[in-house]
Design an enzyme around this catalytic site. Structure first.
Site, PDB file in Angstrom:
ATOM      1  CE1 TYR A 162      59.339  49.215  49.445  1.00 50.08           C
ATOM      2  CE2 TYR A 162      59.117  46.862  48.497  1.00 50.08           C
ATOM      3  CZ  TYR A 162      58.786  48.153  48.780  1.00 50.08           C
ATOM      4  OH  TYR A 162      57.770  48.539  47.676  1.00 50.08           O
TER       5      TYR A 162
HETATM    6  N1  LIG Z   1      56.397  51.338  42.257  1.00 45.23           N
HETATM    7  C1  LIG Z   1      56.625  50.327  42.572  1.00 45.23           C
HETATM    8  O1  LIG Z   1      56.977  49.226  41.675  1.00 45.23           O
HETATM    9  C2  LIG Z   1      55.722  49.591  43.877  1.00 45.23           C
HETATM   10  C3  LIG Z   1      55.723  47.991  44.026  1.00 45.23           C
HETATM   11  C4  LIG Z   1      55.110  47.743  45.116  1.00 45.23           C
HETATM   12  C5  LIG Z   1      54.653  48.733  46.034  1.00 45.23           C
HETATM   13  N2  LIG Z   1      55.067  50.004  46.039  1.00 45.23           N
HETATM   14  C6  LIG Z   1      54.777  50.692  47.170  1.00 45.23           C
HETATM   15  O2  LIG Z   1      53.956  51.898  46.671  1.00 45.23           O
HETATM   16  C7  LIG Z   1      54.039  52.935  47.490  1.00 45.23           C
HETATM   17  C8  LIG Z   1      54.227  54.093  46.551  1.00 45.23           C
HETATM   18  O3  LIG Z   1      55.265  53.928  45.539  1.00 45.23           O
HETATM   19  P1  LIG Z   1      55.505  54.725  44.449  1.00 45.23           P
HETATM   20  O4  LIG Z   1      56.112  53.835  43.338  1.00 45.23           O
HETATM   21  O5  LIG Z   1      54.580  55.460  44.168  1.00 45.23           O
HETATM   22  O6  LIG Z   1      56.946  55.693  44.813  1.00 45.23           O
HETATM   23  P2  LIG Z   1      57.321  57.124  44.627  1.00 45.23           P
HETATM   24  O7  LIG Z   1      58.576  57.328  45.164  1.00 45.23           O
HETATM   25  O8  LIG Z   1      56.797  57.399  43.169  1.00 45.23           O
HETATM   26  O9  LIG Z   1      56.249  57.941  45.818  1.00 45.23           O
HETATM   27  C9  LIG Z   1      56.279  57.948  47.093  1.00 45.23           C
HETATM   28  C10 LIG Z   1      55.941  59.126  47.510  1.00 45.23           C
HETATM   29  O10 LIG Z   1      55.912  58.978  49.090  1.00 45.23           O
HETATM   30  C11 LIG Z   1      56.604  60.456  49.633  1.00 45.23           C
HETATM   31  N3  LIG Z   1      57.243  59.851  50.901  1.00 45.23           N
HETATM   32  C12 LIG Z   1      58.154  59.298  51.139  1.00 45.23           C
HETATM   33  N4  LIG Z   1      58.463  59.213  52.562  1.00 45.23           N
HETATM   34  C13 LIG Z   1      57.533  60.098  53.206  1.00 45.23           C
HETATM   35  C14 LIG Z   1      57.300  60.408  54.447  1.00 45.23           C
HETATM   36  N5  LIG Z   1      57.961  59.948  55.393  1.00 45.23           N
HETATM   37  N6  LIG Z   1      56.113  60.991  54.677  1.00 45.23           N
HETATM   38  C15 LIG Z   1      55.408  61.603  53.679  1.00 45.23           C
HETATM   39  N7  LIG Z   1      55.573  61.219  52.246  1.00 45.23           N
HETATM   40  C16 LIG Z   1      56.648  60.405  52.146  1.00 45.23           C
HETATM   41  C17 LIG Z   1      57.514  60.633  48.675  1.00 45.23           C
HETATM   42  O11 LIG Z   1      57.784  62.325  48.881  1.00 45.23           O
HETATM   43  C18 LIG Z   1      57.048  60.425  47.367  1.00 45.23           C
HETATM   44  O12 LIG Z   1      56.101  61.560  47.011  1.00 45.23           O
HETATM   45  C19 LIG Z   1      55.221  52.764  48.171  1.00 45.23           C
HETATM   46  O13 LIG Z   1      54.914  52.433  49.801  1.00 45.23           O
HETATM   47  C20 LIG Z   1      55.908  51.640  47.578  1.00 45.23           C
HETATM   48  O14 LIG Z   1      56.660  50.911  48.699  1.00 45.23           O
HETATM   49  C21 LIG Z   1      55.624  50.431  44.595  1.00 45.23           C
END
Ligand SMILES: NC(=O)c1ccc[n+]([C@@H]2O[C@H](COP(=O)([O-])OP(=O)(O)OC[C@H]3O[C@@H](n4cnc5c(N)ncnc54)[C@H](O)[C@@H]3O)[C@@H](O)[C@H]2O)c1
Length: 255
Positions: A162
């Site tokens: 990650y």
């Molecule tokens: N929530 C956190 O703490 C956090 C912190 C830093 C960065 N992020 C980043 O933010 C982004 C969103 O995270 P989140 O918390 O909303 O996660 P989440 O799991 O709530 O949502 C992620 C979404 O991406 C979709 N997805 C996954 N793989 C996919 C693919 N191959 N093609 C199309 N869609 C796909 C999933 O179906 C889901 O709807 C991610 O890139 C994550 O790494 C999140």
């Protein structure tokens, strides 16, 4: 809530069915725009678009598959005249384990979604944005916002895939921002610390506790806080920043 001007603009939000992507889509709709949610979870994306109203559309897209992304561009342009903004939010965490125990298939899957997916979406959407000449700043118009992570700056233990994938997103953002600097297209990324969404279900409780312990403000961020910054980065007002990394970490990574 401040009023952002996204009037008449159209955004593609990957991973928009839930979490940060959904919150960003909500903010862009509230700012006068329309959105297409690209998500591999077809049912969740359809429900999300329905809840956002008539200016939201949903498509089943796997961002790690080139053919899926090119088909999604065509399908999006069938209901939207242009793509003014792309938010790359689709992402997965992979397992929490030491690098020497990391399953090779899981490593590859994290890379496929988190960095190869961002590459494919940027590659295809930039081609479209370069054809859109509404800006007076040069050829093309568009705003791209990649959701990286504080893990990409700092390297979280037990999250090597990650962290490496998110560091790659930061590097890609810097390269692409410079490549497009003489056009009307701006490319930036944000580096959130932990925000409680469904993504927490993919992590161990120990890892979540570790992430919280690193935040000087002592609490997780909110979806709304991320959406506020990303929403602004999607507007025309974000004009002199490109290839930049915007912090959203409650004081953790102040660089
Ligand atoms: N929530 C956190 O703490 C956090 C912190 C830093 C960065 N992020 C980043 O933010 C982004 C969103 O995270 P989140 O918390 O909303 O996660 P989440 O799991 O709530 O949502 C992620 C979404 O991406 C979709 N997805 C996954 N793989 C996919 C693919 N191959 N093609 C199309 N869609 C796909 C999933 O179906 C889901 O709807 C991610 O890139 C994550 O790494 C999140």
């Amino acid at each position: 809530m401040n009023q952002l001007d996204f009037n008449g603009r159209h955004a593609v939000v990957t991973g928009g069915a839930t979490g940060l992507g959904f919150g960003i889509a909500q903010r862009l709709i509230a700012s006068g725009g329309s959105v297409t949610l690209w998500d591999r979870d077809e049912e969740a994306a359809a429900k999300a678009a329905e809840s956002l109203g008539a200016r939201a559309f949903a498509l089943k897209v796997d961002v790690s598959q080139h053919a899926s992304v090119t088909q999604a561009i065509a399908a999006t342009l069938a209901h939207a005249p242009r793509i003014d903004a792309l938010v790359n939010s689709a992402g997965i965490t992979g397992p929490n384990t030491k690098l020497w125990d990391y399953p090779v298939d899981a490593w590859r899957e994290v890379m496929e979604v988190n960095i190869n997916g961002v590459f494919l979406c940027c590659r295809e959407v930039v081609a479209q944005m370069r054809r859109q000449g509404r800006s007076s700043e040069g050829g093309g118009y568009g705003r791209i916002v990649n959701i990286a992570s504080v893990a990409g700056k700092e390297g979280n233990p037990n999250a090597s895939a990650y962290s490496a994938s998110k560091a790659a997103v930061i590097g890609l953002t810097k390269s692409l921002g410079k490549e497009l600097a003489d056009t009307g297209i701006r490319v930036n990324c944000v580096t959130p610390a932990a925000v409680k969404t469904a993504i927490f279900d993919q992590m161990t409780p120990e890892h979540i506790a570790f992430m919280l312990s690193k935040i000087p403000m002592g609490h997780f961020g909110t979806v709304e806080e991320v959406a506020a910054m990303v929403g602004w980065l999607c507007t025309e007002d974000c004009s002199f920043s490109t290839g930049a990394v915007f912090d959203l970490s409650g004081g953790r990574s102040t660089y």
